[in-house]
Design an enzyme around this catalytic site. Structure first.
Site, short mmCIF file in Angstrom:
data_model
loop_
_atom_site.label_atom_id
_atom_site.label_comp_id
_atom_site.label_asym_id
_atom_site.label_seq_id
_atom_site.Cartn_x
_atom_site.Cartn_y
_atom_site.Cartn_z
N CYS A 237 125.07 122.86 58.37
CA CYS A 237 124.80 123.51 57.09
C CYS A 237 126.08 123.49 56.27
CB CYS A 237 124.24 124.92 57.28
SG CYS A 237 125.37 126.09 58.07
N ARG B 130 123.20 129.48 58.78
CA ARG B 130 122.03 128.76 59.28
C ARG B 130 122.28 127.92 60.52
NH1 ARG B 130 120.97 126.00 53.62
NH2 ARG B 130 123.25 126.21 53.68
N ASP C 177 119.51 128.74 51.75
CA ASP C 177 120.81 129.36 52.04
C ASP C 177 120.68 130.88 51.87
OD1 ASP C 177 123.37 130.27 52.08
OD2 ASP C 177 124.15 128.79 50.67
#
Ligand code: 4NP
Length: 158
Positions: free
Chosen positions: A9, A15, A122
């Site tokens: 990420c 994440r 996000d």
């Protein structure tokens, strides 16, 4: 030899640490090695975001020992499968690839499941709810990856 999977990420604190923890929890560690990295270096050496640690813990997974690192060119060579969380990560990683073989390793994580969502959003600037949503999106995709990896001893496309 173990199959090596890398989760990527932007910050490697929200994440991809979740994706690393979730998939690790679903596979045989002697057959599948899971790691994560970020395309950005803002949080280098830091533990995952407390909100990611919390949602993982609520679901029985401890990711508190992970530390943020940046994706390297070596990662593109060493890993068999590289899963990215969103399209921005996807283009960033593809831009680092030097061979077609490396490019072929890179896929959107949610591309492995038949879902309307193509990106893991996000959650960094949002609240705890976002982390819960992200956890479940990642979990569903990881279940598919784990199932396919467990079926394919030769490590071909999961
Ligand atoms: P991640 O989330 O890419 O899921 O780790 C982010 C973490 C930090 C930032 C952006 C996204 N940041 O801008 O610092």
């Amino acid at each position: 030899m173990a199959t090596k999977v890398l989760m990527v990420c932007l910050g490697n604190i929200c994440r991809s640490p979740l994706a690393e923890g979730i998939l690790t929890n679903m596979v045989d560690a002697t057959k599948v090695l899971v790691d994560s990295a970020g395309t950005g270096s803002y949080h280098l050496g830091n533990a995952p975001d407390p909100r990611s640690i919390a949602v993982a813990k609520e679901n029985g997974i401890d990711i508190s020992g992970q530390r943020c690192r940046v994706l390297t060119e070596r990662d593109l060579e060493e890993h068999d499968f590289i899963y990215v969380m969103d399209k921005s990560n996807y283009h960033h990683v593809l831009g680092l690839c030097q061979t077609k073989e490396q490019e072929n390793k890179v896929n959107l994580l949610l591309g492995v499941t038949d879902t309307e969502n193509t990106e893991v959003p996000d959650p960094y600037y949002g609240g705890a709810d976002g982390f819960n949503t992200v956890f479940h999106l990642i979990k569903e995709a990881c279940a598919t990856i784990a199932k396919n990896l467990n079926q394919k001893e030769d490590g071909s496309t999961p």
